[in-house]
Design a protein around this motif. Structure first.
Motif, PDB file in Angstrom:
ATOM      1  N   HIS A  70     -11.127   3.963   0.601  1.00 58.52           N
ATOM      2  CA  HIS A  70     -10.213   4.215  -0.518  1.00 58.52           C
ATOM      3  C   HIS A  70      -9.781   2.954  -1.267  1.00 58.52           C
ATOM      4  O   HIS A  70      -9.308   3.042  -2.405  1.00 58.52           O
ATOM      5  CB  HIS A  70      -8.982   4.993  -0.030  1.00 58.52           C
ATOM      6  CG  HIS A  70      -7.897   4.139   0.534  1.00 58.52           C
ATOM      7  ND1 HIS A  70      -7.934   3.630   1.811  1.00 58.52           N
ATOM      8  CD2 HIS A  70      -6.740   3.693  -0.013  1.00 58.52           C
ATOM      9  CE1 HIS A  70      -6.849   2.915   2.029  1.00 58.52           C
ATOM     10  NE2 HIS A  70      -6.103   2.928   0.945  1.00 58.52           N
ATOM     11  N   ASP A  71      -9.932   1.775  -0.673  1.00 56.36           N
ATOM     12  CA  ASP A  71      -9.653   0.516  -1.380  1.00 56.36           C
ATOM     13  C   ASP A  71     -10.834  -0.446  -1.278  1.00 56.36           C
ATOM     14  O   ASP A  71     -10.663  -1.665  -1.396  1.00 56.36           O
ATOM     15  CB  ASP A  71      -8.390  -0.149  -0.821  1.00 56.36           C
ATOM     16  CG  ASP A  71      -7.118   0.402  -1.446  1.00 56.36           C
ATOM     17  OD1 ASP A  71      -7.165   0.812  -2.617  1.00 56.36           O
ATOM     18  OD2 ASP A  71      -6.080   0.440  -0.760  1.00 56.36           O
ATOM     19  N   TYR A  72     -12.025   0.092  -1.078  1.00 55.92           N
ATOM     20  CA  TYR A  72     -13.227  -0.722  -0.905  1.00 55.92           C
ATOM     21  C   TYR A  72     -13.466  -1.596  -2.139  1.00 55.92           C
ATOM     22  O   TYR A  72     -13.518  -1.113  -3.265  1.00 55.92           O
ATOM     23  CB  TYR A  72     -14.422   0.199  -0.668  1.00 55.92           C
ATOM     24  CG  TYR A  72     -15.754  -0.492  -0.569  1.00 55.92           C
ATOM     25  CD1 TYR A  72     -16.033  -1.378   0.467  1.00 55.92           C
ATOM     26  CD2 TYR A  72     -16.755  -0.241  -1.503  1.00 55.92           C
ATOM     27  CE1 TYR A  72     -17.268  -2.004   0.566  1.00 55.92           C
ATOM     28  CE2 TYR A  72     -17.991  -0.851  -1.411  1.00 55.92           C
ATOM     29  CZ  TYR A  72     -18.241  -1.736  -0.375  1.00 55.92           C
ATOM     30  OH  TYR A  72     -19.466  -2.353  -0.285  1.00 55.92           O
ATOM     31  N   GLY A  73     -13.585  -2.895  -1.911  1.00 58.44           N
ATOM     32  CA  GLY A  73     -13.826  -3.819  -3.014  1.00 58.44           C
ATOM     33  C   GLY A  73     -12.634  -4.026  -3.922  1.00 58.44           C
ATOM     34  O   GLY A  73     -12.796  -4.405  -5.088  1.00 58.44           O
ATOM     35  N   HIS A  74     -11.426  -3.818  -3.409  1.00 58.78           N
ATOM     36  CA  HIS A  74     -10.216  -3.957  -4.232  1.00 58.78           C
ATOM     37  C   HIS A  74     -10.044  -5.414  -4.660  1.00 58.78           C
ATOM     38  O   HIS A  74     -10.020  -6.321  -3.834  1.00 58.78           O
ATOM     39  CB  HIS A  74      -8.997  -3.504  -3.436  1.00 58.78           C
ATOM     40  CG  HIS A  74      -7.800  -3.175  -4.273  1.00 58.78           C
ATOM     41  ND1 HIS A  74      -7.143  -4.119  -5.034  1.00 58.78           N
ATOM     42  CD2 HIS A  74      -7.134  -2.007  -4.469  1.00 58.78           C
ATOM     43  CE1 HIS A  74      -6.131  -3.548  -5.661  1.00 58.78           C
ATOM     44  NE2 HIS A  74      -6.103  -2.270  -5.339  1.00 58.78           N
ATOM     45  N   PRO A  75      -9.891  -5.673  -5.967  1.00 55.80           N
ATOM     46  CA  PRO A  75      -9.771  -7.059  -6.444  1.00 55.80           C
ATOM     47  C   PRO A  75      -8.377  -7.650  -6.307  1.00 55.80           C
ATOM     48  O   PRO A  75      -8.168  -8.821  -6.643  1.00 55.80           O
ATOM     49  CB  PRO A  75     -10.171  -6.943  -7.920  1.00 55.80           C
ATOM     50  CG  PRO A  75      -9.720  -5.571  -8.308  1.00 55.80           C
ATOM     51  CD  PRO A  75      -9.954  -4.709  -7.085  1.00 55.80           C
ATOM     52  N   GLY A  76      -7.409  -6.855  -5.863  1.00 54.38           N
ATOM     53  CA  GLY A  76      -6.050  -7.365  -5.726  1.00 54.38           C
ATOM     54  C   GLY A  76      -5.246  -7.292  -7.003  1.00 54.38           C
ATOM     55  O   GLY A  76      -4.209  -7.956  -7.132  1.00 54.38           O
ATOM     56  N   LEU A  77      -5.704  -6.490  -7.951  1.00 51.94           N
ATOM     57  CA  LEU A  77      -5.015  -6.317  -9.231  1.00 51.94           C
ATOM     58  C   LEU A  77      -4.685  -4.839  -9.418  1.00 51.94           C
ATOM     59  O   LEU A  77      -5.319  -3.972  -8.819  1.00 51.94           O
ATOM     60  CB  LEU A  77      -5.901  -6.799 -10.388  1.00 51.94           C
ATOM     61  CG  LEU A  77      -6.409  -8.244 -10.286  1.00 51.94           C
ATOM     62  CD1 LEU A  77      -7.476  -8.502 -11.337  1.00 51.94           C
ATOM     63  CD2 LEU A  77      -5.255  -9.228 -10.421  1.00 51.94           C
ATOM     64  N   THR A  78      -3.696  -4.552 -10.254  1.00 50.48           N
ATOM     65  CA  THR A  78      -3.301  -3.166 -10.484  1.00 50.48           C
ATOM     66  C   THR A  78      -4.121  -2.541 -11.608  1.00 50.48           C
ATOM     67  O   THR A  78      -4.726  -3.240 -12.430  1.00 50.48           O
ATOM     68  CB  THR A  78      -1.814  -3.078 -10.860  1.00 50.48           C
ATOM     69  OG1 THR A  78      -1.621  -3.717 -12.140  1.00 50.48           O
ATOM     70  CG2 THR A  78      -0.942  -3.756  -9.815  1.00 50.48           C
ATOM     71  N   ASN A  79      -4.099  -1.220 -11.647  1.00 49.60           N
ATOM     72  CA  ASN A  79      -4.769  -0.517 -12.744  1.00 49.60           C
ATOM     73  C   ASN A  79      -4.193  -0.917 -14.092  1.00 49.60           C
ATOM     74  O   ASN A  79      -4.934  -1.106 -15.068  1.00 49.60           O
ATOM     75  CB  ASN A  79      -4.636   0.997 -12.556  1.00 49.60           C
ATOM     76  CG  ASN A  79      -5.677   1.565 -11.610  1.00 49.60           C
ATOM     77  OD1 ASN A  79      -6.775   1.026 -11.476  1.00 49.60           O
ATOM     78  ND2 ASN A  79      -5.338   2.661 -10.946  1.00 49.60           N
ATOM     79  N   ASP A  80      -2.875  -1.025 -14.161  1.00 48.14           N
ATOM     80  CA  ASP A  80      -2.234  -1.385 -15.431  1.00 48.14           C
ATOM     81  C   ASP A  80      -2.713  -2.752 -15.919  1.00 48.14           C
ATOM     82  O   ASP A  80      -2.955  -2.948 -17.116  1.00 48.14           O
ATOM     83  CB  ASP A  80      -0.715  -1.388 -15.276  1.00 48.14           C
ATOM     84  CG  ASP A  80      -0.144   0.016 -15.163  1.00 48.14           C
ATOM     85  OD1 ASP A  80      -0.837   0.973 -15.565  1.00 48.14           O
ATOM     86  OD2 ASP A  80       0.989   0.155 -14.664  1.00 48.14           O
ATOM     87  N   PHE A  81      -2.848  -3.694 -14.992  1.00 43.31           N
ATOM     88  CA  PHE A  81      -3.326  -5.023 -15.381  1.00 43.31           C
ATOM     89  C   PHE A  81      -4.773  -4.956 -15.862  1.00 43.31           C
ATOM     90  O   PHE A  81      -5.139  -5.595 -16.857  1.00 43.31           O
ATOM     91  CB  PHE A  81      -3.209  -5.994 -14.208  1.00 43.31           C
ATOM     92  CG  PHE A  81      -3.684  -7.387 -14.531  1.00 43.31           C
ATOM     93  CD1 PHE A  81      -2.827  -8.310 -15.111  1.00 43.31           C
ATOM     94  CD2 PHE A  81      -4.998  -7.766 -14.273  1.00 43.31           C
ATOM     95  CE1 PHE A  81      -3.270  -9.593 -15.426  1.00 43.31           C
ATOM     96  CE2 PHE A  81      -5.447  -9.040 -14.578  1.00 43.31           C
ATOM     97  CZ  PHE A  81      -4.578  -9.956 -15.157  1.00 43.31           C
ATOM     98  N   LEU A  82      -5.598  -4.195 -15.150  1.00 45.92           N
ATOM     99  CA  LEU A  82      -7.000  -4.078 -15.549  1.00 45.92           C
ATOM    100  C   LEU A  82      -7.125  -3.500 -16.955  1.00 45.92           C
ATOM    101  O   LEU A  82      -7.928  -3.971 -17.766  1.00 45.92           O
ATOM    102  CB  LEU A  82      -7.759  -3.197 -14.553  1.00 45.92           C
ATOM    103  CG  LEU A  82      -7.855  -3.696 -13.105  1.00 45.92           C
ATOM    104  CD1 LEU A  82      -8.685  -2.730 -12.273  1.00 45.92           C
ATOM    105  CD2 LEU A  82      -8.440  -5.092 -13.040  1.00 45.92           C
TER     106      LEU A  82
END
Length: 271
Positions: A121-133
């Protein structure tokens, strides 16, 4: 060399044996397994629930996949890392079994889909939020049209791994319809972890719950002595509903202390 199924030493085995409890020490498992809590717990649960045999999986393929997925979580991510995924997997496991959903609702394929969704469910998470992306026009936001870019990425990246690496494809023994059902359930579960979907999902749950309760009450009030009606715990089809899941207790001081030492807080959301 060929990957071997994770066969944990005695300390890890002792920790895994307590996986049905809310007091399960995820950080303890993370440390005892040398940073492999996710793959150790994932393999243990899937094997213990009989899913390897019932879903015709190769144990070595499962072991390779779990280690590969685990390595896809960034070590330098202070929260959305593999230890967090292991924590979510454990929480899901306790909820499903505590509410007896595996008896009344989930079949083997559904249980495996739930476990797999928690694992990726968080595989490869870049450490940023959806809002920031979205605000920064990140490539993930552009690719997924600003709609749950992180969650879409987690699911897509994991299934791409299965498609590109036959040696990791645990679904190869399933029929076409089973594979499609598995994929659909996993994607829906992962996309549902976007907190922007929380209230919509909660409202839908409450609506279904109230409708089921009202239907059961109407059936009870209009029944006869000759033809018994479904109980208040049954839905409109008469299928027995699982009991309410037990409430979570506070994490044990030892696990809480370890979590804080690793940069977390004592009340992180299990997302």
């Amino acid at each position: 060399s060929r990957a071997q199924p994770p066969f944990p030493p005695s300390q890890v085995e002792r920790l895994l044996a307590g996986c049905n409890s809310w007091q399960f020490d995820t950080w303890g498992l993370h440390e005892a397994s040398g940073g492999h809590a996710l793959s150790a717990l994932g393999f243990f649960l899937v094997q213990r629930e009989g899913l390897v045999e019932r879903l015709r999986m190769e144990p070595l393929t499962l072991a390779r996949l779990l280690r590969t997925l685990e390595s896809g979580y960034r070590v330098n991510n202070p929260y959305h890392n593999s230890a967090h995924a292991a924590d979510v997997l454990h929480t899901l496991h306790v909820l499903l079994h505590g509410a007896r959903l595996t008896e009344h609702y989930l079949d083997s394929l559904g249980l495996m889909a739930a476990y797999f969704a928690a694992i990726i469910h968080d595989y490869g998470h870049p450490g940023l939020t959806n809002d920031f992306l979205v605000a920064s026009s990140h490539p993930l936001a552009l690719r997924y049209n600003d709609r749950s870019p992180l969650e879409s990425h987690h699911a897509a990246a994991a299934f791409s791994l299965l498609a590109e690496r036959p040696d990791l494809d645990i679904t190869s023994g399933l029929s076409r319809s089973e594979r499609a059902a598995f994929r659909k359930q996993v994607i829906e579960l992962v996309l549902a972890t976007d907190m922007k979907q929380h209230f919509a999902i909660l409202n839908h749950f409450n609506t279904v719950h109230h409708l089921s309760a009202n239907t059961a009450n109407n059936n009870n009030s209009g029944g006869s002595e000759i033809s018994p009606q479904p109980s208040a715990a049954a839905n409109s089809t008469g299928r027995q509903q699982p009991p309410t899941a037990p409430q979570s207790s506070q994490p044990p001081p030892r696990a809480q202390q370890r979590h804080q030492q690793h940069g977390g807080t004592s009340a992180q959301p299990a997302r």
